[in-house]
Design an enzyme around this catalytic site. Sequence first.
Site, PDB file in Angstrom:
ATOM      1  N   ASN A  75       0.866  -1.184   0.000  1.00  0.00           N
ATOM      2  CA  ASN A  75       0.000   0.000   0.000  1.00  0.00           C
ATOM      3  C   ASN A  75       0.895   1.223   0.000  1.00  0.00           C
ATOM      4  O   ASN A  75       2.020   1.158   0.481  1.00  0.00           O
ATOM      5  CB  ASN A  75      -0.836   0.034   1.286  1.00  0.00           C
ATOM      6  CG  ASN A  75      -2.107  -0.757   1.170  1.00  0.00           C
ATOM      7  OD1 ASN A  75      -2.332  -1.455   0.190  1.00  0.00           O
ATOM      8  ND2 ASN A  75      -2.936  -0.671   2.189  1.00  0.00           N
ATOM      9  N   ASP A 117      -4.001  -5.152   2.367  1.00  0.00           N
ATOM     10  CA  ASP A 117      -5.165  -5.985   2.684  1.00  0.00           C
ATOM     11  C   ASP A 117      -5.052  -7.378   2.095  1.00  0.00           C
ATOM     12  O   ASP A 117      -5.724  -8.296   2.542  1.00  0.00           O
ATOM     13  CB  ASP A 117      -6.436  -5.310   2.163  1.00  0.00           C
ATOM     14  CG  ASP A 117      -6.708  -4.037   2.938  1.00  0.00           C
ATOM     15  OD1 ASP A 117      -7.033  -4.147   4.133  1.00  0.00           O
ATOM     16  OD2 ASP A 117      -6.532  -2.935   2.362  1.00  0.00           O
ATOM     17  N   LYS A 137      13.005 -16.028  -8.309  1.00  0.00           N
ATOM     18  CA  LYS A 137      12.348 -14.978  -9.085  1.00  0.00           C
ATOM     19  C   LYS A 137      11.585 -15.569 -10.268  1.00  0.00           C
ATOM     20  O   LYS A 137      12.141 -16.361 -11.043  1.00  0.00           O
ATOM     21  CB  LYS A 137      13.422 -14.007  -9.589  1.00  0.00           C
ATOM     22  CG  LYS A 137      12.868 -12.812 -10.311  1.00  0.00           C
ATOM     23  CD  LYS A 137      13.974 -11.931 -10.867  1.00  0.00           C
ATOM     24  CE  LYS A 137      13.388 -10.848 -11.747  1.00  0.00           C
ATOM     25  NZ  LYS A 137      14.436 -10.117 -12.467  1.00  0.00           N
ATOM     26  N   PHE A 182      -6.933   4.651  11.831  1.00  0.00           N
ATOM     27  CA  PHE A 182      -7.004   5.623  10.741  1.00  0.00           C
ATOM     28  C   PHE A 182      -7.841   5.007   9.632  1.00  0.00           C
ATOM     29  O   PHE A 182      -7.871   3.783   9.484  1.00  0.00           O
ATOM     30  CB  PHE A 182      -5.603   5.945  10.211  1.00  0.00           C
ATOM     31  CG  PHE A 182      -4.936   7.092  10.921  1.00  0.00           C
ATOM     32  CD1 PHE A 182      -4.466   6.924  12.215  1.00  0.00           C
ATOM     33  CD2 PHE A 182      -4.783   8.324  10.308  1.00  0.00           C
ATOM     34  CE1 PHE A 182      -3.848   7.974  12.891  1.00  0.00           C
ATOM     35  CE2 PHE A 182      -4.161   9.385  10.964  1.00  0.00           C
ATOM     36  CZ  PHE A 182      -3.703   9.214  12.252  1.00  0.00           C
ATOM     37  N   LYS A 229     -15.803   1.096  10.111  1.00  0.00           N
ATOM     38  CA  LYS A 229     -14.496   0.596  10.595  1.00  0.00           C
ATOM     39  C   LYS A 229     -14.393   0.804  12.105  1.00  0.00           C
ATOM     40  O   LYS A 229     -13.930  -0.070  12.833  1.00  0.00           O
ATOM     41  CB  LYS A 229     -13.350   1.310   9.876  1.00  0.00           C
ATOM     42  CG  LYS A 229     -13.202   0.866   8.423  1.00  0.00           C
ATOM     43  CD  LYS A 229     -12.145   1.659   7.669  1.00  0.00           C
ATOM     44  CE  LYS A 229     -12.179   1.301   6.180  1.00  0.00           C
ATOM     45  NZ  LYS A 229     -11.314   2.119   5.346  1.00  0.00           N
ATOM     46  N   LYS A 262     -14.231  -2.628  14.336  1.00  0.00           N
ATOM     47  CA  LYS A 262     -12.927  -2.898  14.963  1.00  0.00           C
ATOM     48  C   LYS A 262     -12.921  -2.486  16.436  1.00  0.00           C
ATOM     49  O   LYS A 262     -11.865  -2.515  17.070  1.00  0.00           O
ATOM     50  CB  LYS A 262     -11.817  -2.190  14.174  1.00  0.00           C
ATOM     51  CG  LYS A 262     -11.753  -2.651  12.708  1.00  0.00           C
ATOM     52  CD  LYS A 262     -10.580  -2.075  11.947  1.00  0.00           C
ATOM     53  CE  LYS A 262     -10.723  -2.327  10.444  1.00  0.00           C
ATOM     54  NZ  LYS A 262      -9.477  -2.583   9.761  1.00  0.00           N
TER      55      LYS A 262
HETATM   56  O1  PMT Z   1       2.431   7.289   5.853  1.00  0.00           O
HETATM   57  P1  PMT Z   1       1.979   8.564   5.167  1.00  0.00           P
HETATM   58  O2  PMT Z   1       2.564   8.740   3.807  1.00  0.00           O
HETATM   59  O3  PMT Z   1       2.173   9.761   6.077  1.00  0.00           O
HETATM   60  O4  PMT Z   1       0.405   8.425   4.939  1.00  0.00           O
HETATM   61  C1  PMT Z   1      -0.461   8.390   6.027  1.00  0.00           C
HETATM   62  C2  PMT Z   1      -1.662   7.448   5.800  1.00  0.00           C
HETATM   63  C3  PMT Z   1      -2.519   8.004   4.695  1.00  0.00           C
HETATM   64  C4  PMT Z   1      -1.161   6.041   5.444  1.00  0.00           C
HETATM   65  C5  PMT Z   1      -2.429   7.400   7.186  1.00  0.00           C
HETATM   66  O5  PMT Z   1      -2.859   8.682   7.498  1.00  0.00           O
HETATM   67  C6  PMT Z   1      -3.610   6.453   7.103  1.00  0.00           C
HETATM   68  O6  PMT Z   1      -4.684   6.789   6.686  1.00  0.00           O
HETATM   69  N1  PMT Z   1      -3.400   5.185   7.580  1.00  0.00           N
HETATM   70  C7  PMT Z   1      -4.387   4.089   7.488  1.00  0.00           C
HETATM   71  C8  PMT Z   1      -4.350   3.510   6.103  1.00  0.00           C
HETATM   72  C9  PMT Z   1      -5.275   2.329   5.961  1.00  0.00           C
HETATM   73  O7  PMT Z   1      -4.807   1.244   5.777  1.00  0.00           O
HETATM   74  O8  PMT Z   1      -6.534   2.590   6.147  1.00  0.00           O
HETATM   75  P2  PMT Z   1      -7.707   1.463   6.071  1.00  0.00           P
HETATM   76  O9  PMT Z   1      -8.944   2.262   6.025  1.00  0.00           O
HETATM   77  O10 PMT Z   1      -7.443   0.474   4.982  1.00  0.00           O
HETATM   78  O11 PMT Z   1      -7.575   0.690   7.461  1.00  0.00           O
HETATM   79  C10 PMT Z   1      -8.305   1.072   8.623  1.00  0.00           C
HETATM   80  C11 PMT Z   1      -7.481   0.776   9.866  1.00  0.00           C
HETATM   81  O12 PMT Z   1      -7.275  -0.641  10.009  1.00  0.00           O
HETATM   82  C12 PMT Z   1      -6.105   1.406   9.844  1.00  0.00           C
HETATM   83  O13 PMT Z   1      -5.824   1.906  11.149  1.00  0.00           O
HETATM   84  C13 PMT Z   1      -5.175   0.266   9.500  1.00  0.00           C
HETATM   85  O14 PMT Z   1      -3.903   0.427  10.121  1.00  0.00           O
HETATM   86  C14 PMT Z   1      -5.918  -0.946  10.078  1.00  0.00           C
HETATM   87  N2  PMT Z   1      -5.712  -2.200   9.320  1.00  0.00           N
HETATM   88  C15 PMT Z   1      -6.068  -2.287   8.021  1.00  0.00           C
HETATM   89  C16 PMT Z   1      -5.943  -3.486   7.349  1.00  0.00           C
HETATM   90  C17 PMT Z   1      -5.406  -4.614   8.027  1.00  0.00           C
HETATM   91  N3  PMT Z   1      -5.234  -5.773   7.406  1.00  0.00           N
HETATM   92  N4  PMT Z   1      -5.057  -4.495   9.320  1.00  0.00           N
HETATM   93  C18 PMT Z   1      -5.209  -3.324   9.978  1.00  0.00           C
HETATM   94  O15 PMT Z   1      -4.880  -3.235  11.158  1.00  0.00           O
END
Ligand code: PMT
Length: 391
Positions: free
Chosen positions: A204, A273, A283, A316, A330, A334
Amino acid sequence: MSDKKNIILGITGSIAAYKAVDIARRLMEEGAVVRVVMTGAACKFITPLTFESITGKPVLIDLFSDPFSHINLSKEARLLLIAPATANTINKLSCGIADDLFGNLWLTYEGTVIIAPAMNHRMYCHPSVQKSIRELKSSGVNFVGPVSGSLACGEEGEGRMAAVSTIVEAAIAALTPKDLSKQNILVTAGPTIEPIDPVRYISNRSSGKMGFAIAKAAARRGAKVTLISGPSSQMPPANISFVPVESASEMETAVLKYLPKATSVIMAAAVADFAPSTVNKSKFKKTEISAINLKKTPDILKKVGEKKGKRIVIGFAAETGKNIDNAKNKLKSKNLDLIVLNDISQKGAGFDVDTNIVTIIDNKGKITDYPLMKKIEVANIVLDRMMALKR
Ligand code: PMT
């Protein structure tokens, strides 16, 4: 004493004096008001004009040009940072010799002091210097460095001034109230990478800037911080435990390992994800791949939410558009206390940039929009909101 971050930057006669230009500039970027005081020897290495141009304020050198400048200056300042500090200056300060402006300022100043020594390694090890450092430390003076490495004289050893970033961080941390001193905060940052073969991976987008800013802000405010990050070019902040990981499953293992001691968890990581169902040992040839089978990665935050206990858990949500409902889902699924929604399609928000535009949603449905601000400011707001939930 003023509430502003008023800092006296003392510069003494070392070849490292040129690095003080960067120190002054970075302190000002952090919102500090910097007044520079130089010894006569420092002026042989770098001109006062350089610092006057950077700080926009006259540099003080001569005790007699204004007989009360040392007294007035020391009343205003909240921090005296001496970088670089020579053996001569350190010895003179420990004895209280006041034969120039610098020495007089030292005797009138009553606030926090940080000294960053820079000298030849044999000078640093000399008993007189070591004795002065011990005495200064026992009177409450903080030292940053020196570090080992190659010295200007061509020799190797301990005597090199600490990195500019370390010195600046120590200065800003010294000026920051320690309201998180009882907190143990687990922060995630950066992307995860999920290998396809030894060369290729799925990931990502994330530079790590947002998560690193949270770790830095929390450490400045006195928290114990564990930062678990996927691959990032960001420098880990000072005074934290840094745990580098690569894949989502490695991040999951690390998060679950450090969770028991955490009082709060803030997950800014952009966890991939999906991961390839199998990882090829060698490779792939270009002609060998036509499709990749994927499996879901562990939802780390969901697992943290399940084991939450009394912790505050903050996630986030990276969304294209201000998708409040997605973020709320979310938050609920969660078991979070807060979710920080960033619409990554907005200019100045999301990945890579130093700024962000966030909306924070709490578990009662309250929605707060924040304007464009630096990621370090967003970090402090997230930490303020976390602390508000603990009251
Ligand atoms: O690192 P930068 O360049 O400063 O950018 C910051 C950012 C945009 C990455 C950050 O601000 C941000 O939004 N982070 C969360 C990105 C994300 O994966 O969002 P999501 O909506 O897919 O996931 C929701 C939450 O679940 C997040 O807290 C994520 O860490 C968590 N998650 C997601 C998928 C997964 N398999 N496990 C998780 O724990």
